[in-house]
Design an enzyme around this catalytic site. Structure first.
Site, PDB file in Angstrom:
ATOM      1  CB  CYS A  31      -8.711  -0.758  -3.455  1.00  0.00           C
ATOM      2  SG  CYS A  31      -8.150  -0.699  -1.664  1.00  0.00           S
ATOM      3  CE1 TYR A 170      -4.052  -5.732   4.306  1.00  0.00           C
ATOM      4  CE2 TYR A 170      -6.216  -4.862   4.910  1.00  0.00           C
ATOM      5  CZ  TYR A 170      -4.983  -4.785   4.090  1.00  0.00           C
ATOM      6  OH  TYR A 170      -4.521  -3.786   3.472  1.00  0.00           O
ATOM      7  CG  HIS A 173      -1.569  -2.488   2.194  1.00  0.00           C
ATOM      8  ND1 HIS A 173      -2.298  -3.384   1.956  1.00  0.00           N
ATOM      9  CD2 HIS A 173      -0.652  -2.469   1.303  1.00  0.00           C
ATOM     10  CE1 HIS A 173      -1.945  -4.334   0.833  1.00  0.00           C
ATOM     11  NE2 HIS A 173      -0.920  -3.476   0.476  1.00  0.00           N
ATOM     12  CG  ASP A 266       1.759  -3.948  -1.916  1.00  0.00           C
ATOM     13  OD1 ASP A 266       2.676  -4.749  -2.291  1.00  0.00           O
ATOM     14  OD2 ASP A 266       0.617  -4.306  -1.624  1.00  0.00           O
TER      15      ASP A 266
END
Ligand code: ADP
Ligand code: SF4
Length: 691
Positions: A31, A170, A173, A266
């Site tokens: 991000c 993906y 997360h 993470d």
């Protein structure tokens, strides 16, 4: 300089399906608070990573459909063909330096409550939305699943059209539909997409297959998968289902990008984790697949990178934060300049930009996020023709960065610091538990300054205004920092608290000056009044509790260190304080102290309570130390005689803020000290309007 042959392995090309990465440096998706709102800034920032030698440069997560809208957060969008040019710009910037561009396509499932698009959120099953939102999720029908597969396919084709070389599927997360389908927590279906692991993995497998079929002829298909959620039996574990999913899909993707979930795990800060901290979770992956594996763990040391590859843990050194702190990390190793690497300190100020929905910033790298807007290059500055002498007073982050940048530009610089040791607050704060890496802010700058013959260092030189005038500098930069306030004043208490001088009243400065040894403190409890939103209150409680003191922490906030949600540290801070038996009393504001009592009011009811205690530690706010600037101002009539033209106050001495803000202030001063083309550039990115 020649590359150290020990690091040759890092520069081997690696095949990923139909494409080849020129080395093993891989900027994984991260991000950046830019996304669809600031595409030019994003493209320039990613292009800089490619220029710095990262063989693969990825986007942030990219929403593939309006039903995957995580507004107000600023991620990428590829909702329809009109979004393609935004991404093509990034691909061009990355390709210009011979790197591969990767896109992380995402349907955010139950994490997307679609505040902007107003689509009804959907997931594997009916249920409450994941985040504290006043909405519910609808369970998807078979027709929905079919449609979602079509959206993935369409997005992959658009990604290919934009020019991407690697397309991600993906599932990490705790943020994406595919992971939600995989999860026993979220998937309560009884059809072929629920129940057994084989069923829960079905949609994930189908989307990987669909993506390969759609674009796999020219694009590599990467999978990002969280092998452990650190939830024990409630979640995916690397010995359990995490392992089994990799075993089931081992050869299907062209690359495995593996990590631990959610983001708090993470991207752990240095306070809570070491370099390479994910290895125990991910090291099994390479044993199950022949496909290349990338993983992260704040690797900044080339020796650790080589070790991770030689030990068969990784094929690519994945990085978000190390590539943010130093976009030129690979180039520096390649050129035998590893001492020049600006190492990430693991503070997560970069993450805070994303949470605040503004472009990324970095403590170590002041140019991060400014590549397009201000035209700042992390390695290059305009060399000046000026022969001007500049005196920088104060060797904290602001003063060090100002001196370094001015030196790089060619000014004659004197840097005076009152203490024997440079570094200001980072030298002191790096002694706190878990913050040793913060000293890198000082060490990198001192290392760079050492190489500049035009910068002279003056330690143990407390400057008065008269001293400063005597140096003959034409420009004086005051970077004298700040001190914690002793009067209780902060964001909540706006007037000095009564009775503070009646007993032992400390501030973090008293503790920081003497750690690792603490002053002799009374036997009874120590009360901390914590009105600072960031981390110092919790750190003080940790230091005192570890030294065996009973600590009572009063805070007007609803929780300790609330701003640390932005650095992903909050739950770990709470865990640590609870485990240390710190007595946390939220919603309380300090009103008065006497010799042996500390009084506070409830912020809601105003009800007063009194604690019997002799020691009070105030963590409220900081006051600028700017007496030198005031003194210089009062001597203005002597400036011309001394050759002085200007005085500029920067960093905490102007207004106390983060270390990142101080470094930024020093850097900006260095770039903008004299009128030059760099000074006028500040381009705002406006949607739909070309700059
Ligand atoms: P910032 O974050 O803005 O860089 P710091 O508090 O970390 O601020 O650093 C300020 C530094 O300035 C400290 O190391 C302090 O010792 C030094 N300093 C303060 N006053 C003077 C002075 N008059 N002369 C020289 N150094 C000073
Ligand atoms: Fe590293 Fe901190 Fe920079 Fe993030 S902000 S990249 S954690 S130094």
């Amino acid at each position: 300089m020649a590359r150290d042959p020990r690091y040759d392995i890092l520069f081997e090309p690696v095949r990923i399906g139909p494409v080849v990465a020129r080395n093993r440096f891989y900027q994984v998706p991260h991000c950046c608070g830019m996304g669809h709102r600031y595409p030019k800034s994003m493209a320039a920032m990613r292009g800089m990573k490619a220029e710095g030698g990262w063989a693969v440069v990825s986007t942030e997560e990219v929403e593939l459909h309006p039903s995957s809208d995580i507004s107000p957060y600023l991620e990428g969008r590829l909702w329809d063909d009109r979004d393609i040019p935004y991404h093509a710009r990034m691909c061009d910037a990355v390709h210009a330096h011979g790197s591969l561009a990767a896109i992380e396509l995402a349907h955010n499932g139950i994490s997307a409550v679609n505040r902007y698009s107003r689509e009804v959120p959907m997931g594997p099953s009916d249920g409450a939305a994941q985040h504290p939102d006043n909405v519910h999720i609808r369970g998807m029908s078979k027709a929905d699943i079919k449609e979602v597969r079509q959206w993935y396919r369409a997005a992959a084709l658009r990604a290919k059209k934009a020019g991407f070389d690697i397309v991600y599927v993906y599932a990490a997360h705790d943020l994406t539909l595919l992971q939600h389908f995989l999860s026993r927590r979220y998937n309560g279906r009884s059809d072929e997409y629920g129940g057994s692991l084989e069923n829960r993995v079905r949609l994930f497998r189908e989307v990987i297959e669909d993506t390969k079929e759609a674009v796999g002829d020219t694009c590599a298909v990467a999978v990002r998968f969280a092998v452990d959620e650190l939830l024990g039996e409630d979640g995916i574990t690397h010995q359990g289902e995490g392992h089994d999913v990799i075993a089931m899909l081992a050869e299907l993707p062209d690359l495995w990008d593996v990590n631990i979930s959610p983001w708090e795990n993470d991207s752990q800060t240095a306070r809570f984790s070491e370099e390479g901290f994910q290895e125990p979770y991910i090291s099994f992956v390479k044993k199950l697949t022949t496909k290349p594996v990338v993983g992260v763990g704040r690797y900044t040391s080339p020796d650790s990178m080589v070790r991770a590859i030689r030990q068969g843990v990784l094929d690519f050194i994945g990085a978000a934060r190390p590539s943010i702190a130093d976009p030129f990390l690979p180039k520096k190793i390649e050129e035998g300049r590893q001492d020049d690497i600006r190492e990430c300190i693991g503070c997560n100020i970069c993450v805070s930009g994303d949470f605040m929905m503004v472009p990324i910033r970095c403590t170590q790298n002041p140019t991060m996020g400014e590549e397009w807007r201000r035209g700042w290059h992390p390695e290059k500055v305009t060399v000046t023709k000026s022969r001007k002498k500049v005196l920088v007073v104060g060797g904290g982050p602001a003063g060090l960065e100002a001196a370094r940048t001015l030196g790089q530009r060619g000014y004659e610089v004197m840097l005076a610091e009152a203490h024997e040791t440079f570094g200001g607050r980072v030298t002191r704060e790096s002694k706190l538990p878990g913050l040793a890496t913060w000293a890198r802010v000082r060490d990198w700058r001192l290392g760079q300054i050492e190489k500049l013959a035009n910068v002279s260092l003056f330690p143990a030189s407390r400057m008065t205004a008269a001293d400063a005038l005597e140096t003959g500098a034409q420009h004086i930069v005051v970077a004298t920092g700040s001190k914690w306030r002793r009067d209780g004043v902060g964001a909540t208490v706006r007037r000095p608290v009564e009775g503070l001088s009646t007993g032992l009243t400390l501030t973090p400065d008293d503790i920081l000056d003497i750690t690792p040894k603490l002053p002799t403190l009374p036997d009874g409890p120590i009360v901390i009044f914590d009105d600072d939103p960031y981390c110092m209150g919790g750190l003080m409680a940790e230091v005192l509790a570890k030294a065996g003191h009973k600590v009572i922490l009063l805070t007007p906030a609803a929780e300790v260190s609330p701003w640390t949600h932005n650095t992903l540290e909050h739950s770990r801070i709470m865990t640590r304080l609870i485990e240390l038996n710190v007595d946390i009393r939220p919603g309380r504001v300090l009103t008065r102290r006497t010799v042996d009592r500390i009084d506070s009011d409830c912020v809601y009811t105003g009800r007063n309570a009194s604690i019997e205690a002799e020691a009070l530690l105030l963590v409220t706010s900081r006051a600028p130390v700017n007496a030198l600037a005031a003194e210089l101002e009062s001597l203005r009539d002597r400036w011309a005689g001394a050759g002085l033209e200007a005085v500029t106050v920067i960093g905490d001495a102007l207004a106390p803020a983060t270390i990142a803000a101080a470094v930024y202030a020093g850097h900006r001063l260095g770039r903008e000290i004299d009128a030059d083309p760099e000074r006028d550039r500040f381009w705002f990115e406006r949607e739909g309007i070309e700059a």
